[in-house]
Design an enzyme around this catalytic site. Structure first.
Site, short mmCIF file in Angstrom:
data_model
loop_
_atom_site.label_atom_id
_atom_site.label_comp_id
_atom_site.label_asym_id
_atom_site.label_seq_id
_atom_site.Cartn_x
_atom_site.Cartn_y
_atom_site.Cartn_z
N GLY A 46 0.84 -1.20 0.00
CA GLY A 46 0.00 0.00 0.00
C GLY A 46 0.87 1.24 0.00
N GLN A 51 2.72 9.93 2.06
CA GLN A 51 4.09 9.38 2.13
C GLN A 51 5.00 9.94 1.03
OE1 GLN A 51 2.37 5.20 2.40
NE2 GLN A 51 4.25 4.94 3.57
N CYS A 91 6.11 -0.42 7.53
CA CYS A 91 5.71 0.78 6.80
C CYS A 91 6.89 1.28 5.99
CB CYS A 91 5.25 1.86 7.78
SG CYS A 91 4.72 3.37 6.97
N LEU A 92 6.62 1.65 4.75
CA LEU A 92 7.69 2.15 3.89
C LEU A 92 8.27 3.46 4.44
CD1 LEU A 92 6.00 1.42 0.44
CD2 LEU A 92 7.86 0.14 1.52
N HIS A 133 -4.35 1.16 7.83
CA HIS A 133 -2.99 1.71 7.90
C HIS A 133 -2.85 2.90 6.95
CE1 HIS A 133 1.59 0.97 7.98
NE2 HIS A 133 1.43 1.73 6.91
N GLU A 134 -3.38 2.75 5.73
CA GLU A 134 -3.25 3.83 4.73
C GLU A 134 -4.13 5.03 5.07
OE1 GLU A 134 -0.80 3.38 3.07
OE2 GLU A 134 -0.63 1.19 3.00
N HIS A 137 -2.41 7.15 7.47
CA HIS A 137 -1.42 8.05 6.85
C HIS A 137 -2.08 9.36 6.40
CE1 HIS A 137 2.39 5.94 6.63
NE2 HIS A 137 1.85 4.86 6.06
O1 GNR Z 1 4.09 -2.78 2.58
C1 GNR Z 1 3.46 -2.64 3.63
N1 GNR Z 1 3.17 -3.74 4.37
C2 GNR Z 1 2.29 -3.74 5.44
C3 GNR Z 1 2.26 -4.87 6.26
C4 GNR Z 1 1.40 -4.92 7.33
C5 GNR Z 1 0.54 -3.88 7.58
C6 GNR Z 1 0.57 -2.76 6.79
C7 GNR Z 1 1.43 -2.68 5.72
S1 GNR Z 1 1.42 -1.28 4.69
C8 GNR Z 1 3.07 -1.29 4.09
C9 GNR Z 1 3.26 -0.23 3.03
C10 GNR Z 1 3.06 1.12 3.66
O2 GNR Z 1 3.84 1.66 4.40
N2 GNR Z 1 1.93 1.73 3.39
O3 GNR Z 1 1.65 2.91 3.96
NI NI Z 2 2.76 2.96 5.81
#
Ligand code: GNR
Ligand code: NI
Length: 166
Positions: A46, A51, A91-92, A133-134, A137
């Site tokens: 995601g 980001q 998270c990236l 999660h997104e 953000h």
């Molecule tokens: O690549 C991602 N893997 C992930 C694994 C578990 C829960 C959430 C994520 S999202 C993350 C990519 C990211 O940072 N998206 O904002």
């Molecule tokens: Ni993230």
């Protein structure tokens, strides 16, 4: 197509709240393609516009094994959630860091697709976790905010040190 630079914690720009998209333009289509390319290349499941320092409510997700099921959510809103699930998240924007987070295990999300069509999706498991999660953000929230201050400070110090060495 282009790869976009991803902001890293504790960059304060990750705390900016994204604004709703009023009209979906050709520039947005290019942005969405670039976000998908950046997400696949990372690799990640995601990516939220926040980001990449764009503060509009846009996110992309692909949780499929084959990486052939891209979703784009514009102005997403969780309209209901149920259950609880603990999952190890990464998270990236918080490289090399993983921690367990508790979230709803099923959500219903309303959004516009990239053509501007209103959609509603019922998600569970990894897709539901990723959507939450997104959307966090877009609201300036990171998964490390669910951890204790002690753990978050440790992660911040580790990443500040890493970034100084680059
Ligand atoms: O690549 C991602 N893997 C992930 C694994 C578990 C829960 C959430 C994520 S999202 C993350 C990519 C990211 O940072 N998206 O904002
Ligand atoms: Ni993230």
């Amino acid at each position: 197509m282009a790869l976009l630079d991803i902001l890293c914690f504790p960059d304060e720009r990750l705390r900016i709240k994204a604004k709703p998209v009023k009209e979906i333009t050709q520039a947005h289509q290019t942005l969405i393609d670039d976000m998908l390319e950046t997400m696949y290349q990372a690799p990640g499941i995601g990516l939220a516009a926040t980001q990449i320092n764009i503060h509009e409510q846009i996110l992309v997700i692909d949780v499929s094994e084959a990486k052939n099921t891209p979703y784009c959510f514009i102005n997403p809103e969780i309209v209901s959630d149920s259950g609880k699930e603990i999952m190890e998240e990464g998270c990236l924007s918080v490289p090399d860091t993983y921690a367990e987070v508790e979230r709803a295990d099923a959500v219903i999300v309303r959004y516009l697709d990239r053509k501007g069509k209103e959609q509603q999706l019922e998600a569970e498991g990894l897709l539901a976790v990723c959507v939450q999660h997104e959307i966090d953000h877009l609201q300036g929230k990171l998964f490390v905010d669910y951890l204790s201050k002690l753990k978050r400070d440790r992660i911040r110090k580790k990443l500040e040190k890493q970034q100084r060495q680059k």
